[in-house]
Write a protein that holds these residues in place. Structure first.
Motif, PDB file in Angstrom:
ATOM      1  N   ASP A  31      23.476   2.063  25.996  1.00  0.00           N
ATOM      2  CA  ASP A  31      24.664   2.075  25.155  1.00  0.00           C
ATOM      3  C   ASP A  31      24.580   3.084  24.015  1.00  0.00           C
ATOM      4  O   ASP A  31      25.557   3.336  23.328  1.00  0.00           O
ATOM      5  N   ASP A  56      30.818   2.486  15.257  1.00  0.00           N
ATOM      6  CA  ASP A  56      30.065   2.335  16.491  1.00  0.00           C
ATOM      7  C   ASP A  56      28.596   2.683  16.288  1.00  0.00           C
ATOM      8  O   ASP A  56      28.184   3.169  15.237  1.00  0.00           O
ATOM      9  N   GLN A 375      21.906  -2.508  16.168  1.00  0.00           N
ATOM     10  CA  GLN A 375      22.545  -1.995  17.388  1.00  0.00           C
ATOM     11  C   GLN A 375      22.719  -0.481  17.362  1.00  0.00           C
ATOM     12  O   GLN A 375      23.399   0.092  18.206  1.00  0.00           O
TER      13      GLN A 375
END
Ligand SMILES: C[S@@+](CC[C@H](N)C(=O)[O-])C[C@H]1O[C@@H](n2cnc3c(N)ncnc32)[C@H](O)[C@@H]1O
Length: 384
Positions: A31, A56, A375
């Motif tokens: 990702d 993001d 993340q």
């Protein structure tokens, strides 16, 4: 409030921390964008939107296709600040230099500063909009610090702090009598997007980098000054002063608006970590703006450094610079907090940074762990 975990790193836990983080990266690899971390390496002029959507994991903002650059940009006045929930959005156009980035001559071969790196917009969006950054936006008392666990699984608490006050980084309310917030940015690069966006909420902002980077940095700050509407800007290094004069007899509406705005002192100053010596002999001649901050008797100094840890050779001079700033301001009763954002490329370099900071320099280093940072390809550390 979703508070991030502040994890104290010591000479053992730093290795576990690094190991776990790189395993996490490996697992999320599909990702995550695998590139060097340059925001855009194709264009010399780029548009950056700072808005509370789509932070993001690569730090890229939402793209708005088909928009002409250098269009008439308008700061969105409809946005409001409720408490420390920031809804202001920003639109910047940055001139970068891909030729200088690839040059073997410019700025003594130190050319990474000629482009914008993706951790910086990521950090700004997190700090301004994320619920997990609220602790830094508005400050928080008695924040619990997490330590590593011993063999029985008990949290070890070495002879140091277990709770800590986090001073606010954004002086949003700007109430009189509130502590002033001063920011010193190290290794800013040419973009100027941190001073332009955060400048709306702080009292003094000193942007620094090596000399060769500064003229483009100044151009970008001046070119995007419309995105700094919440403060009246005063700057000797940029030749700017929109503070109204004391004679108010025939002031126009604009002057009146400026009068009620708090002031931001925004200065650009050369600091090269490899030659940086800050003391009573050098302060006036070489670092007059750093000296200016020392005159404040209370308040907070946040030292920000985004993507400056990428080369083993620079780690020592960088950490020595941090220590010098801490020592220099230790007499002024101001709290100095450093936030260092690292793009996780070489595991060796990040390990070396933490070893040198924690073991050799004996600095108090905390990893700031939140879902967004976990993340991403970035880590955020606090040193104080
Ligand atoms: C990867 S760039 C990051 C730039 C910017 N912070 C960003 O995120 O876009 C690294 C920065 O560190 C600066 N730098 C490298 N060596 C330095 C030194 N010895 N003293 C001061 N700054 C230095 C470079 O000029 C460059 O601006």
């Amino acid at each position: 409030m979703i508070a991030p975990i502040l994890f104290h790193l010591d000479e053992e836990s730093l290795y576990e921390h690094i190991f776990e983080r790189y395993v996490q990266l490996e697992n999320g690899i599909g990702d995550l964008k695998q590139d060097l971390g340059i925001q855009n390496r194709s264009n010399n002029q780029i548009e950056i939107n700072i808005e509370p959507t789509e932070v993001d994991s690569t730090g890229n903002g939402k793209k708005r296709a088909g928009k002409a650059l250098r269009k008439k940009r308008k700061y969105k006045e409809k946005t409001v600040v409720t408490g420390t929930v920031i809804k202001n959005t920003f639109n910047l156009v940055i001139d970068q230099s891909i030729t200088s980035l690839n040059s073997s001559k410019d700025n003594n071969n130190s050319t990474t500063g000629y482009v914008l790196w993706s951790i910086t917009p990521f950090f700004i969006k997190w700090l301004l909009y994320s619920p997990s950054a609220e602790m830094f936006r508005s400050g928080m008392k008695d924040v619990h610090i997490k330590y590593s666990r011993d063999e029985e699984g008990q949290e070890t608490e070495p002879n140091c702090i277990t709770k800590m006050d986090i001073p606010y980084i954004l002086n949003v309310k700007n109430k009189s009598g509130e502590n002033k917030v001063n920011i010193i940015e190290l290794g800013s690069g040419i973009s100027g997007i941190l001073p332009i966006t955060l400048g709306n909420y702080v009292d003094k902002y000193i942007v620094t980098d090596q000399k060769g980077i500064l003229s483009k940095l100044k151009e970008n700050i001046t070119g995007n000054i419309s995105q700094l509407p919440l403060r009246s800007v005063k700057s000797s290094s940029l030749g700017m002063d929109d503070t109204p004069s004391s004679d108010s007899s025939d002031e126009d509406e604009l002057t009146m608006i400026r009068r009620i705005k708090p002031q931001l002192c925004l200065e650009v100053e050369p600091i090269d970590w490899e030659t940086f010596i800050l003391n009573t002999t050098t302060e006036m001649r070489l670092y007059p703006y750093l000296q200016e901050i020392k005159k404040e008797s209370t308040g907070t100094i946040y030292v920000l450094a985004m993507d400056v840890i990428y080369n083993d050779f620079l780690i020592k001079p960088f950490l020595e610079s941090i220590k010098q700033l801490q020592n220099y301001y230790s007499t002024s009763q101001q709290t100095v907090v450093c936030l260092v954002g690292i793009h996780l490329r070489s595991q060796e370099v990040v390990t070396s940074f933490l070893e040198q900071a924690v073991i050799e320099e004996e600095l108090n280093v905390f990893s700031i762990d939140t879902q967004e940072w976990e993340q991403s390809r970035f880590n955020l550390y606090m040193i104080r």
